[in-house]
Structures are given as structure tokens and as C-alpha cells.
Design a protein around this motif. Sequence first.
Motif, PDB file in Angstrom:
ATOM      1  N   ALA A 179      48.145  44.942  30.129  1.00 19.05           N
ATOM      2  CA  ALA A 179      47.923  46.102  31.346  1.00 19.05           C
ATOM      3  C   ALA A 179      46.779  45.415  31.999  1.00 19.05           C
ATOM      4  O   ALA A 179      46.902  45.348  33.366  1.00 19.05           O
ATOM      5  CB  ALA A 179      47.516  47.254  30.847  1.00 19.05           C
ATOM      6  N   GLU A 180      45.838  45.031  31.569  1.00 19.58           N
ATOM      7  CA  GLU A 180      44.673  44.147  32.244  1.00 19.58           C
ATOM      8  C   GLU A 180      45.032  42.835  32.855  1.00 19.58           C
ATOM      9  O   GLU A 180      44.525  42.602  34.192  1.00 19.58           O
ATOM     10  CB  GLU A 180      43.602  44.015  31.521  1.00 19.58           C
ATOM     11  CG  GLU A 180      42.682  45.080  30.841  1.00 19.58           C
ATOM     12  CD  GLU A 180      41.579  44.956  30.044  1.00 19.58           C
ATOM     13  OE1 GLU A 180      40.977  43.632  30.088  1.00 19.58           O
ATOM     14  OE2 GLU A 180      40.896  45.815  29.670  1.00 19.58           O
ATOM     15  N   HIS A 181      46.072  42.157  32.395  1.00 21.27           N
ATOM     16  CA  HIS A 181      46.606  40.936  32.872  1.00 21.27           C
ATOM     17  C   HIS A 181      47.124  40.486  34.187  1.00 21.27           C
ATOM     18  O   HIS A 181      47.015  39.997  35.164  1.00 21.27           O
ATOM     19  CB  HIS A 181      47.422  40.271  31.853  1.00 21.27           C
ATOM     20  CG  HIS A 181      47.678  38.691  32.210  1.00 21.27           C
ATOM     21  ND1 HIS A 181      46.750  37.703  32.141  1.00 21.27           N
ATOM     22  CD2 HIS A 181      48.940  38.264  32.704  1.00 21.27           C
ATOM     23  CE1 HIS A 181      47.070  36.600  32.375  1.00 21.27           C
ATOM     24  NE2 HIS A 181      48.618  36.880  32.901  1.00 21.27           N
ATOM     25  N   GLY A 182      47.717  42.195  34.622  1.00 22.25           N
ATOM     26  CA  GLY A 182      48.167  42.154  35.924  1.00 22.25           C
ATOM     27  C   GLY A 182      47.283  42.488  37.152  1.00 22.25           C
ATOM     28  O   GLY A 182      47.648  42.630  38.424  1.00 22.25           O
ATOM     29  N   THR A 183      45.933  42.556  36.890  1.00 19.35           N
ATOM     30  CA  THR A 183      44.794  42.879  38.100  1.00 19.35           C
ATOM     31  C   THR A 183      44.681  41.703  38.875  1.00 19.35           C
ATOM     32  O   THR A 183      44.320  40.530  38.213  1.00 19.35           O
ATOM     33  CB  THR A 183      43.572  43.380  37.047  1.00 19.35           C
ATOM     34  OG1 THR A 183      43.932  44.243  36.166  1.00 19.35           O
ATOM     35  CG2 THR A 183      42.708  43.895  38.115  1.00 19.35           C
ATOM     36  N   ALA A 184      44.712  41.761  40.235  1.00 20.52           N
ATOM     37  CA  ALA A 184      44.285  40.853  40.892  1.00 20.52           C
ATOM     38  C   ALA A 184      42.834  40.301  41.353  1.00 20.52           C
ATOM     39  O   ALA A 184      42.022  41.230  41.458  1.00 20.52           O
ATOM     40  CB  ALA A 184      44.879  41.313  42.430  1.00 20.52           C
ATOM     41  N   THR A 185      42.701  39.089  41.204  1.00 22.12           N
ATOM     42  CA  THR A 185      41.507  38.621  41.267  1.00 22.12           C
ATOM     43  C   THR A 185      40.687  39.171  42.705  1.00 22.12           C
ATOM     44  O   THR A 185      39.639  39.587  42.811  1.00 22.12           O
ATOM     45  CB  THR A 185      41.096  37.301  41.259  1.00 22.12           C
ATOM     46  OG1 THR A 185      41.467  36.766  39.916  1.00 22.12           O
ATOM     47  CG2 THR A 185      39.903  36.522  41.535  1.00 22.12           C
ATOM     48  N   PRO A 186      41.445  39.004  43.572  1.00 18.33           N
ATOM     49  CA  PRO A 186      40.831  39.283  45.127  1.00 18.33           C
ATOM     50  C   PRO A 186      40.718  40.996  45.096  1.00 18.33           C
ATOM     51  O   PRO A 186      39.479  41.551  45.645  1.00 18.33           O
ATOM     52  CB  PRO A 186      41.853  39.043  46.029  1.00 18.33           C
ATOM     53  CG  PRO A 186      42.433  38.069  45.505  1.00 18.33           C
ATOM     54  CD  PRO A 186      42.738  38.306  43.972  1.00 18.33           C
ATOM     55  N   GLY A 187      41.323  41.497  44.350  1.00 17.35           N
ATOM     56  CA  GLY A 187      41.314  43.102  44.318  1.00 17.35           C
ATOM     57  C   GLY A 187      39.743  43.364  43.381  1.00 17.35           C
ATOM     58  O   GLY A 187      39.259  44.288  43.906  1.00 17.35           O
ATOM     59  N   VAL A 188      39.632  42.694  42.427  1.00 11.31           N
ATOM     60  CA  VAL A 188      38.607  42.920  41.711  1.00 11.31           C
ATOM     61  C   VAL A 188      37.187  42.755  42.618  1.00 11.31           C
ATOM     62  O   VAL A 188      36.280  43.392  42.443  1.00 11.31           O
ATOM     63  CB  VAL A 188      38.499  42.014  40.312  1.00 11.31           C
ATOM     64  CG1 VAL A 188      37.118  42.041  39.720  1.00 11.31           C
ATOM     65  CG2 VAL A 188      39.473  42.734  39.419  1.00 11.31           C
ATOM     66  N   LEU A 189      37.145  41.429  43.333  1.00 14.60           N
ATOM     67  CA  LEU A 189      36.139  40.967  44.137  1.00 14.60           C
ATOM     68  C   LEU A 189      35.924  42.224  45.222  1.00 14.60           C
ATOM     69  O   LEU A 189      34.994  42.607  45.780  1.00 14.60           O
ATOM     70  CB  LEU A 189      36.491  39.785  44.560  1.00 14.60           C
ATOM     71  CG  LEU A 189      36.267  38.817  43.562  1.00 14.60           C
ATOM     72  CD1 LEU A 189      36.448  37.488  44.033  1.00 14.60           C
ATOM     73  CD2 LEU A 189      34.850  38.689  42.641  1.00 14.60           C
TER      74      LEU A 189
END
Length: 386
Positions: free
Chosen positions: A270-280
Motif C-alpha cells: 500500500a505504501e509503495h504506490g505513494t508518489a515522491t512529489p506528493g509527499v514533498l
Amino acid sequence: MAHPFDSLTADAMRAGGSWKWSTPGTDAHGRGLIGAFVAEMDFPPAPAVAEAVRACADGNRFGYLSDAWVAEMADACAAFWSDRFGYAVDPAWIRPLPDVLTALTSVVEHFTPPGSPVLLPTPAYMPFLTVPGMLGRELVRVPMAHDGGSWSLDLDVLDAAFASSGSKLLVLTNPHNPTGRVLTEAELAAVTAVVGRHGARVFADEIHAPLTFDGRVHRPYAASSETAAAHTLTATSASKAWNLPGLKCGQLILSNSADAARWTEVGYLAEHGTATPGVLASTAAYRDGREWLDDVLGYLDGNRALLRGTDLPGLSVTVPEGTYLAWLDATGLGLDEPPSAFFAREAGVVMTDGAACAGPGGMRLNLAMARPVLADALERISAALA
């Protein structure tokens, strides 16, 4: 005084190409359609968010998500929830996800008995009506009470639904989509009593948490009592309050050590699909986007006032206490077609039909647009009613 958002036009929104404004065609009067169905805002991003996205490109930050970036986001989210809602969350218990639907899927699969039903108050956010079935689970609809002016959870019906279905999970959306209700502390305590009586869990969808009005403050369900914390998994995101849905980043907030340990075992995919730009971008929103958010809340409050002051004869209008989504009940019109189809054709305003929310006869109207555009939309609806 004019607000910068007032200069946003319907033509500019259509040119932007988002799904909200991509419905083709015109209405019966040859006018372009106004997108008012998808739950996103038309407003330009917060400066801090825009800078974070630009920094992703300038700094080549499109690689896989690092633990350090996750930790920064968790710290920023925890600080925001503490300052805004008075909920002290351990940042270690805030985990990244692409969105709330991923969170729901994970909770159903890993935190409920196999094959057990899912309870959902209705009307409801549209995907919540279909995701349980996709996972092989029965969906039990729990109709909300409606007194004509407001909506509330019907606790007797909820209690009976738990007893008859054997469900072990309630999906609780607060602030509520699509009715805009913001639940009180007393209501949350009453829900806890029902859930506890049946040994069940709660999936708390609190994605609209920062979007409340008239002095109301969001009360996180997991923070309402130790009992609630022990049976709750909370999903949220900066995507609604700061308009970031396309950046694919949400947060799962854990509220007890047992669930935190279980998530360590099962949460990787589930966590693996999170987008790096989205987190930042989410980190920037929670940490540095509060002034922008407060300005947006003021603007949305003005849009609420515009809706409240518009004569819409024949419609029962629920002005939202939270979210930017209003509910228009058209059952009194006696239409022989879905009301959203009538108003798309006759007014050129594209709204979510209530049947898609398990609220037939109603419509969900998105208020998060430039006020002149909203004024045009409401005038069209009023004219179509006339």
C-alpha cells in the motif's frame, strides 16, 4: 474587495483540461458546461506547494521515496493535526499512502475478518459504495437521518445493522461527504458506544478535516476516547484542503500499538504506490501552507453565503458545515429523469447525481470555484427551476 480567485474564468478552467471541466458539449441554450461534480478546487496552489513541486524537478527528486522524506511528512502532518485539532499524533504512526481508497482497501483486507460485511452510512462518497464489493465483501447501507435541514447518523439503525449483519467495520466519513455534516463530540461518543458494543472497528475517513466553517472544529474520531483509539484506523490527506489529488499522497494515522505492529507487517504494498512529489508537496502544505488554507476557507465561506442567499425554489439545499460540497435535494420537483441530467441539459451545470451516492433524488454541488463562476452556475440553476 475582489479576490484574486475571482479572475478565474470557466474558459480558463476548461482549457486546463482537468476531469472536473472536461465534460463535452453544451447545454440546451448553447452555453458551455460548468464543472461542479468532482471534489477538487479550481484555485491555484499554495505558493509553498508550487515551490515544492518545482524543487522536485530542479532537484531531480523523482526517484523512489526515501525514509527521510516520509519522516519529514509525518512530522509536518503531526504538527498540523496537533495545532489545528488538538490531537497529539506520534509521527511514527503516520504512514504514507497514495490515497484514502488505498487505505480503505488495506483496512478491509488486513484489519477485518475475512468475508465480513462493511457498514456504510448513506448517502456516501461514491467509491465507498463499490470498493467493498470489489474486495468480495457485502456492503450494508445504513441510511442517515434527515430532518430537511440537516443530516445525522441514525444510531438505532446503525446498531441494528451491526447486530443483523455481523459486520466488524464501520466506514465513518467526517466531515461528511456528500452532506457536509461535521460531527460533534457527543455524536462521536455515541458512535463509539455502538461500535464497542459489537466489538467492531472504524475506518475514519477524515480527508476534509481542515475544511470546517462557522466556528466548528474537526474532532478526530480516534482522539475522542481511548476506546475509539483502540478500534480506529484514520485516513487523511492534504489533497482536499490544498487541492493536491493528482499528486497521489495520503496518510494513514494509526492510533494504537497493535495496529502499528500489524501495519509494519502488511503495509508495504500500500505504501509503495505513494508518489515522491506528493509527499514533498504534502509536507510543504502541512508545514508552510496554513496561511493559504485560511484564505481559501474565507473564500469558500463567501461561496457558502452565496448559495445560502440564492433562491432555488423546489430544491432543499444543505449548505455544508464542512467540506466544499453542498447537497441539493430535488425530490420535490417530480422529475422523470435523474436531476443531474436535467440540470446538465437545462442549466449547463454538471453535478454528481445523488443516486451515485446512494441518495437518489439529490445532487452534490461543488462550491470550490471562482465566485463569479459559482454565481453564474446558481443563476442558471434558478432559471432552469423557473
